[in-house]
Scaffold this active site. Sequence first.
Site, PDB file in Angstrom:
ATOM      1  N   CYS A 104       5.909   8.277   2.327  1.00  0.00           N
ATOM      2  CA  CYS A 104       5.804   7.371   1.188  1.00  0.00           C
ATOM      3  C   CYS A 104       6.077   5.972   1.717  1.00  0.00           C
ATOM      4  O   CYS A 104       6.858   5.812   2.655  1.00  0.00           O
ATOM      5  CB  CYS A 104       6.838   7.725   0.122  1.00  0.00           C
ATOM      6  SG  CYS A 104       6.653   6.736  -1.378  1.00  0.00           S
TER       7      CYS A 104
ATOM      8  N   CYS B 255       7.441   3.343   0.045  1.00  0.00           N
ATOM      9  CA  CYS B 255       8.382   2.466  -0.680  1.00  0.00           C
ATOM     10  C   CYS B 255       9.552   1.973   0.165  1.00  0.00           C
ATOM     11  O   CYS B 255      10.070   0.888  -0.080  1.00  0.00           O
ATOM     12  CB  CYS B 255       8.877   3.128  -1.965  1.00  0.00           C
ATOM     13  SG  CYS B 255       9.852   4.611  -1.700  1.00  0.00           S
TER      14      CYS B 255
ATOM     15  N   CYS C 255       5.360   2.291  -3.862  1.00  0.00           N
ATOM     16  CA  CYS C 255       4.949   3.401  -2.994  1.00  0.00           C
ATOM     17  C   CYS C 255       3.519   3.253  -2.476  1.00  0.00           C
ATOM     18  O   CYS C 255       3.006   4.139  -1.799  1.00  0.00           O
ATOM     19  CB  CYS C 255       5.103   4.724  -3.736  1.00  0.00           C
ATOM     20  SG  CYS C 255       6.775   4.966  -4.367  1.00  0.00           S
TER      21      CYS C 255
ATOM     22  N   LYS D 173       6.364  15.032  -9.694  1.00  0.00           N
ATOM     23  CA  LYS D 173       7.472  14.093  -9.478  1.00  0.00           C
ATOM     24  C   LYS D 173       7.509  13.120 -10.647  1.00  0.00           C
ATOM     25  O   LYS D 173       6.532  12.414 -10.910  1.00  0.00           O
ATOM     26  CB  LYS D 173       7.271  13.349  -8.159  1.00  0.00           C
ATOM     27  CG  LYS D 173       8.357  12.324  -7.892  1.00  0.00           C
ATOM     28  CD  LYS D 173       8.197  11.688  -6.521  1.00  0.00           C
ATOM     29  CE  LYS D 173       9.250  10.609  -6.314  1.00  0.00           C
ATOM     30  NZ  LYS D 173       9.096   9.951  -5.008  1.00  0.00           N
TER      31      LYS D 173
ATOM     32  N   ARG E 249      17.817   4.911  -4.289  1.00  0.00           N
ATOM     33  CA  ARG E 249      17.190   3.617  -4.008  1.00  0.00           C
ATOM     34  C   ARG E 249      18.180   2.667  -3.356  1.00  0.00           C
ATOM     35  O   ARG E 249      17.803   1.824  -2.552  1.00  0.00           O
ATOM     36  CB  ARG E 249      16.564   3.051  -5.281  1.00  0.00           C
ATOM     37  CG  ARG E 249      15.368   3.920  -5.683  1.00  0.00           C
ATOM     38  CD  ARG E 249      14.671   3.435  -6.922  1.00  0.00           C
ATOM     39  NE  ARG E 249      13.690   4.438  -7.343  1.00  0.00           N
ATOM     40  CZ  ARG E 249      13.076   4.427  -8.514  1.00  0.00           C
ATOM     41  NH1 ARG E 249      13.341   3.469  -9.386  1.00  0.00           N
ATOM     42  NH2 ARG E 249      12.192   5.361  -8.811  1.00  0.00           N
TER      43      ARG E 249
ATOM     44  N   ARG F   7       7.901   2.547 -11.586  1.00  0.00           N
ATOM     45  CA  ARG F   7       6.959   3.481 -10.959  1.00  0.00           C
ATOM     46  C   ARG F   7       6.167   4.292 -11.984  1.00  0.00           C
ATOM     47  O   ARG F   7       5.583   5.322 -11.657  1.00  0.00           O
ATOM     48  CB  ARG F   7       7.711   4.438 -10.040  1.00  0.00           C
ATOM     49  CG  ARG F   7       8.539   3.779  -8.950  1.00  0.00           C
ATOM     50  CD  ARG F   7       8.618   4.678  -7.720  1.00  0.00           C
ATOM     51  NE  ARG F   7       9.720   4.387  -6.828  1.00  0.00           N
ATOM     52  CZ  ARG F   7       9.824   3.299  -6.065  1.00  0.00           C
ATOM     53  NH1 ARG F   7       8.893   2.362  -6.118  1.00  0.00           N
ATOM     54  NH2 ARG F   7      10.854   3.146  -5.256  1.00  0.00           N
TER      55      ARG F   7
ATOM     56  N   GLU G  16      -0.909  18.558 -12.099  1.00  0.00           N
ATOM     57  CA  GLU G  16      -0.537  17.920 -10.823  1.00  0.00           C
ATOM     58  C   GLU G  16      -0.412  18.973  -9.717  1.00  0.00           C
ATOM     59  O   GLU G  16      -0.887  18.778  -8.599  1.00  0.00           O
ATOM     60  CB  GLU G  16       0.798  17.172 -10.956  1.00  0.00           C
ATOM     61  CG  GLU G  16       0.712  15.808 -11.618  1.00  0.00           C
ATOM     62  CD  GLU G  16       0.099  14.742 -10.706  1.00  0.00           C
ATOM     63  OE1 GLU G  16      -0.304  15.050  -9.571  1.00  0.00           O
ATOM     64  OE2 GLU G  16       0.026  13.590 -11.162  1.00  0.00           O
TER      65      GLU G  16
ATOM     66  N   LYS H 263      10.482  17.677  -9.097  1.00  0.00           N
ATOM     67  CA  LYS H 263      11.541  16.701  -8.854  1.00  0.00           C
ATOM     68  C   LYS H 263      11.692  15.778 -10.042  1.00  0.00           C
ATOM     69  O   LYS H 263      10.683  15.270 -10.506  1.00  0.00           O
ATOM     70  CB  LYS H 263      11.162  15.897  -7.614  1.00  0.00           C
ATOM     71  CG  LYS H 263      12.148  14.834  -7.252  1.00  0.00           C
ATOM     72  CD  LYS H 263      11.609  14.009  -6.124  1.00  0.00           C
ATOM     73  CE  LYS H 263      12.590  12.860  -5.933  1.00  0.00           C
ATOM     74  NZ  LYS H 263      12.085  11.870  -5.040  1.00  0.00           N
TER      75      LYS H 263
ATOM     76  N   SER I  73      19.458  12.416  -6.076  1.00  0.00           N
ATOM     77  CA  SER I  73      20.667  11.627  -5.839  1.00  0.00           C
ATOM     78  C   SER I  73      21.539  11.476  -7.080  1.00  0.00           C
ATOM     79  O   SER I  73      22.760  11.668  -7.016  1.00  0.00           O
ATOM     80  CB  SER I  73      20.281  10.257  -5.286  1.00  0.00           C
ATOM     81  OG  SER I  73      19.380   9.588  -6.149  1.00  0.00           O
TER      82      SER I  73
ATOM     83  N   TYR J 123      21.734  17.353  -1.678  1.00  0.00           N
ATOM     84  CA  TYR J 123      22.819  16.674  -0.955  1.00  0.00           C
ATOM     85  C   TYR J 123      24.073  17.533  -0.919  1.00  0.00           C
ATOM     86  O   TYR J 123      25.011  17.229  -0.191  1.00  0.00           O
ATOM     87  CB  TYR J 123      23.096  15.313  -1.604  1.00  0.00           C
ATOM     88  CG  TYR J 123      21.854  14.446  -1.676  1.00  0.00           C
ATOM     89  CD1 TYR J 123      21.434  13.714  -0.567  1.00  0.00           C
ATOM     90  CD2 TYR J 123      21.073  14.401  -2.832  1.00  0.00           C
ATOM     91  CE1 TYR J 123      20.273  12.955  -0.611  1.00  0.00           C
ATOM     92  CE2 TYR J 123      19.921  13.640  -2.888  1.00  0.00           C
ATOM     93  CZ  TYR J 123      19.516  12.926  -1.785  1.00  0.00           C
ATOM     94  OH  TYR J 123      18.369  12.184  -1.820  1.00  0.00           O
TER      95      TYR J 123
HETATM   96  C1  PBG Z   1      10.299   8.050  -2.216  1.00  0.00           C
HETATM   97  C2  PBG Z   1      11.314   8.991  -2.735  1.00  0.00           C
HETATM   98  C3  PBG Z   1      12.288   8.819  -3.727  1.00  0.00           C
HETATM   99  C4  PBG Z   1      13.076   9.964  -3.730  1.00  0.00           C
HETATM  100  C5  PBG Z   1      12.549  10.819  -2.766  1.00  0.00           C
HETATM  101  N1  PBG Z   1      11.458  10.202  -2.177  1.00  0.00           N
HETATM  102  C6  PBG Z   1      12.584   7.657  -4.589  1.00  0.00           C
HETATM  103  C7  PBG Z   1      11.644   7.211  -5.614  1.00  0.00           C
HETATM  104  O1  PBG Z   1      10.590   7.794  -5.870  1.00  0.00           O
HETATM  105  O2  PBG Z   1      11.956   6.154  -6.170  1.00  0.00           O
HETATM  106  C8  PBG Z   1      14.268  10.226  -4.611  1.00  0.00           C
HETATM  107  C9  PBG Z   1      15.290  11.165  -4.058  1.00  0.00           C
HETATM  108  C10 PBG Z   1      16.607  11.146  -4.732  1.00  0.00           C
HETATM  109  O3  PBG Z   1      16.854  10.463  -5.755  1.00  0.00           O
HETATM  110  O4  PBG Z   1      17.491  11.851  -4.234  1.00  0.00           O
HETATM  111  N2  PBG Z   1       9.260   7.753  -3.079  1.00  0.00           N
END
Ligand code: PBG
Length: 327
Positions: free
Chosen positions: A121, A123, A131, A196, A206, A218, A234, A249, A275, A314
């Site tokens: 990705c 970003c 992204c 996602k 982030r 996004r 998707e 996700k 996260s 995590y």
């Molecule tokens: C990259 C990406 C993100 C996450 C995984 N790959 C962030 C986003 O889409 O803003 C998030 C992972 C997390 O919050 O643990 N695009």
Amino acid sequence: MADFPTVRLRRLRRTPTLRRMVRETSVSVNDFIYPLFVEEGKNIRKEIDAMPGVYRFSPDTLAAEIKEIAALGIPGVILFGIPATKDETGSSALEPDGVVPQAIKTIKDAAPELVVVTDVCLCEYTSHGHCGVIENGCVVNDATLPLLGEMAAVHAAAGADVIAPSDMMDGRIGVVREKLDQSGFQDVPVMAYAAKYASAFYGPFREAAGSAPQFGDRRSYQMDPANAREALREVAADIAEGADMVMVKPAMAYLDIIRRVRETFDHPLAAYNVSGEYSMIKAAALKGWIDEKRVAMELLTAIKRAGADLILTYHARDAARWLNEKE
Ligand code: PBG
């Protein structure tokens, strides 16, 4: 059909061993993929404020961490790169000796059998934090695709075992697959971040990856949290384009999506316990408000019960230790 008092469901809950025998779902260390943030530079091991126990590592400090992860029996890691320089098109994502390729090499030296998944990705590499490529203030789809293909090939050339595109552009799985095949990596599988969502639960990530969008959000490429049927479209699209594994996700607030994808498709299914989900548990546990181990294991069990085969989490290091303790 028998009824109470003939039927007593409590009979099978009487002892720990009976409960163990009739348990329907189990979480194993084999289910885990541990996310790692790797930052360009030297001698970095910096804890992320909102994610106690999670660090940014430079490639040179990664080896010790990797040995611990492998010793715990965790089968895989997923890498997120934090480059030294960012620009409009995220060109540092395509450097053959960029931060992720360096990290892959370190990992392959430290623990050759560990499965290395790489997040594909832009970003983390773009100055605007989106992204994809920007034209007239919009994230443009088709101009982004070749960059993602190239990034995937760079990771595969450095030794990545699995490529995981997370950008949510349309058509990227097909382009990534084609580019991998043309570059001699026909045996490298693709794990698609298929469903996602545009989620507020990514906040701490982030900060960790320095990838917050500098304008807008996004929502023109990640999914609307209100939609479930669209998730199946998707996933179907990514499978049609050649995805070997698919992902939902975030995980906790999307257990219904995990269940529906599980019931509709037979591909291996991953769920990303993101996260913000981790931060909430850590914060409440640090305050003494919840029992971290029990809450985390209950959530991981719920994600498995919903239908996930793999969990990106995590909590993986702690959970692996807890699981090892029990036996
Ligand atoms: C990259 C990406 C993100 C996450 C995984 N790959 C962030 C986003 O889409 O803003 C998030 C992972 C997390 O919050 O643990 N695009």
